[in-house]
Design a protein around this motif. Structure first.
Motif, PDB file in Angstrom:
ATOM      1  N   LEU A 159       0.818  -1.221   0.000  1.00 24.97           N
ATOM      2  CA  LEU A 159       0.000   0.000   0.000  1.00 24.97           C
ATOM      3  C   LEU A 159       0.847   1.263   0.000  1.00 24.97           C
ATOM      4  N   ALA A 160       2.160   1.121   0.148  1.00 23.60           N
ATOM      5  CA  ALA A 160       3.038   2.296   0.188  1.00 23.60           C
ATOM      6  C   ALA A 160       3.012   3.083  -1.119  1.00 23.60           C
ATOM      7  N   ALA A 161       2.512   2.466  -2.180  1.00 21.28           N
ATOM      8  CA  ALA A 161       2.436   3.157  -3.473  1.00 21.28           C
ATOM      9  C   ALA A 161       1.520   4.366  -3.418  1.00 21.28           C
ATOM     10  N   ILE A 162       0.629   4.447  -2.402  1.00 21.57           N
ATOM     11  CA  ILE A 162      -0.304   5.569  -2.304  1.00 21.57           C
ATOM     12  C   ILE A 162       0.425   6.892  -2.158  1.00 21.57           C
ATOM     13  N   VAL A 163       1.644   6.859  -1.611  1.00 18.67           N
ATOM     14  CA  VAL A 163       2.417   8.096  -1.455  1.00 18.67           C
ATOM     15  C   VAL A 163       3.587   8.143  -2.425  1.00 18.67           C
ATOM     16  N   GLY A 164       3.530   7.324  -3.446  1.00 17.47           N
ATOM     17  CA  GLY A 164       4.548   7.363  -4.494  1.00 17.47           C
ATOM     18  C   GLY A 164       5.787   6.548  -4.234  1.00 17.47           C
ATOM     19  N   PHE A 165       5.747   5.680  -3.227  1.00 22.67           N
ATOM     20  CA  PHE A 165       6.931   4.870  -2.921  1.00 22.67           C
ATOM     21  C   PHE A 165       6.928   3.617  -3.784  1.00 22.67           C
ATOM     22  N   ILE A 166       8.080   3.266  -4.319  1.00 22.75           N
ATOM     23  CA  ILE A 166       8.174   2.116  -5.218  1.00 22.75           C
ATOM     24  C   ILE A 166       8.723   0.908  -4.470  1.00 22.75           C
ATOM     25  N   GLU A 167       7.820   0.032  -4.072  1.00 23.61           N
ATOM     26  CA  GLU A 167       8.218  -1.256  -3.499  1.00 23.61           C
ATOM     27  C   GLU A 167       7.853  -2.344  -4.506  1.00 23.61           C
ATOM     28  N   LEU A 168       7.753  -3.580  -4.095  1.00 25.78           N
ATOM     29  CA  LEU A 168       7.605  -4.688  -5.039  1.00 25.78           C
ATOM     30  C   LEU A 168       6.330  -4.583  -5.871  1.00 25.78           C
ATOM     31  N   ALA A 169       5.200  -4.347  -5.213  1.00 25.56           N
ATOM     32  CA  ALA A 169       3.937  -4.291  -5.948  1.00 25.56           C
ATOM     33  C   ALA A 169       3.906  -3.114  -6.929  1.00 25.56           C
ATOM     34  N   ARG A 170       4.387  -1.962  -6.486  1.00 26.84           N
ATOM     35  CA  ARG A 170       4.424  -0.795  -7.374  1.00 26.84           C
ATOM     36  C   ARG A 170       5.413  -1.009  -8.520  1.00 26.84           C
ATOM     37  N   ALA A 171       6.548  -1.638  -8.222  1.00 30.78           N
ATOM     38  CA  ALA A 171       7.509  -1.957  -9.278  1.00 30.78           C
ATOM     39  C   ALA A 171       6.880  -2.888 -10.303  1.00 30.78           C
ATOM     40  N   GLN A 173       3.714  -3.020 -11.056  1.00 29.41           N
ATOM     41  CA  GLN A 173       2.777  -2.227 -11.846  1.00 29.41           C
ATOM     42  C   GLN A 173       3.504  -1.439 -12.937  1.00 29.41           C
ATOM     43  N   ILE A 174       4.642  -0.870 -12.587  1.00 31.19           N
ATOM     44  CA  ILE A 174       5.416  -0.095 -13.573  1.00 31.19           C
ATOM     45  C   ILE A 174       5.919  -0.995 -14.700  1.00 31.19           C
ATOM     46  N   VAL A 175       6.464  -2.163 -14.350  1.00 26.87           N
ATOM     47  CA  VAL A 175       6.947  -3.099 -15.364  1.00 26.87           C
ATOM     48  C   VAL A 175       5.792  -3.587 -16.234  1.00 26.87           C
ATOM     49  N   SER A 176       4.640  -3.812 -15.601  1.00 31.88           N
ATOM     50  CA  SER A 176       3.465  -4.251 -16.354  1.00 31.88           C
ATOM     51  C   SER A 176       3.047  -3.207 -17.379  1.00 31.88           C
ATOM     52  N   ASN A 177       3.078  -1.941 -16.990  1.00 28.03           N
ATOM     53  CA  ASN A 177       2.705  -0.868 -17.916  1.00 28.03           C
ATOM     54  C   ASN A 177       3.697  -0.742 -19.072  1.00 28.03           C
ATOM     55  N   GLN A 178       4.946  -1.102 -18.817  1.00 35.02           N
ATOM     56  CA  GLN A 178       5.973  -0.988 -19.861  1.00 35.02           C
ATOM     57  C   GLN A 178       5.962  -2.175 -20.818  1.00 35.02           C
ATOM     58  N   THR A 179       5.640  -3.353 -20.312  1.00 32.26           N
ATOM     59  CA  THR A 179       5.729  -4.570 -21.130  1.00 32.26           C
ATOM     60  C   THR A 179       4.380  -5.043 -21.655  1.00 32.26           C
ATOM     61  N   TYR A 180       3.281  -4.523 -21.080  1.00 27.37           N
ATOM     62  CA  TYR A 180       1.935  -4.943 -21.470  1.00 27.37           C
ATOM     63  C   TYR A 180       1.715  -6.442 -21.235  1.00 27.37           C
TER      64      TYR A 180
END
Length: 217
Positions: A159-171, A173-180
């Motif tokens: 849930l740390a992504a709510i404040v813009g922190f990049i942990e495993l789940a947020r990472a 999400q970012i990789v998913s957006n880049q690779t589709y």
């Protein structure tokens, strides 16, 4: 369509590193303050018991997501600029202290009263009685629940992504957006969480069975 290569895997591993660090800091910090909360909840001072009971109610009665949001933006509102890392560790520490404090409060009260009465009869003062007699037994009784909360805390770091922190789940999400490739990426992320949390869950269950067997003797 992009593929998941070494750079993407390395990025996920960086997120995993922060997930582990957040969990460790939140658990250790929460443990320190949680012990103080537990001792306050079992003290003879009624006002102290009520204050800490209110503290626990606030953190157990509100979502962790909201707590992260309030800590991060609340500190900003009073004129202090903090990194997302600092805000997340503060929120997780407060959250963990409330839950661990209540877990350990129950364990302290589960220690037979005869132990305290015997310590009083021997003339032991509060610090010695608590440190040498009550807490060792209480912490042993609370181990299964403590390990179970650690598992929840590890998953809660997502849930740390709510404040813009990049942990495993947020990472992820970012990789998913880049690779589709969301199913593949989040399958990997889910597998990593499973590898971390499943052994801890098994350990907690084993401790619980061991305590149950000892109590049945």
């Amino acid at each position: 369509m992009n593929i998941i290569g070494p750079n993407e895997i390395l990025f996920l591993l960086q997120g995993l590193k922060w997930t582990i660090l957040l969990s460790a800091i939140g658990f250790v910090g929460g443990g320190v303050f949680g012990l103080l909360v537990a001792l306050a909840r079992t003290s003879n001072w009624k006002s102290l018991r009520r204050t800490t009971a209110g503290y626990i109610s606030v953190f157990q009665g509100t979502p962790l997501l909201m707590q992260l949001f309030v800590v991060y933006y609340g500190i900003t509102l009073i004129g202090m600029e903090v990194d997302a890392w600092v805000a997340v560790t503060i929120a997780l520490t407060l959250h963990a202290s409330a839950y661990l404090g209540e877990i350990w409060r129950g364990a302290i009260q589960a220690v037979p009263k005869g132990q305290s009465e015997a310590a009083n009869a021997l003339g032991l003062h509060y610090v010695s009685r608590t440190k040498d007699i009550i807490l060792p037994q209480a912490l042993r009784l609370s181990l299964p629940a403590t390990v179970g909360f650690l598992v929840q805390l590890i998953k809660g770091t997502s849930l740390a992504a709510i404040v813009g922190f990049i942990e495993l789940a947020r990472a992820g999400q970012i990789v998913s957006n880049q690779t589709y490739k969301p199913l593949l990426v989040f399958g990997i992320v889910g597998a990593v969480y499973f590898v971390i949390c499943w052994p801890l869950s098994l350990y907690g269950a084993r401790l619980e069975n061991r305590l149950a067997a000892a109590a049945a003797r």
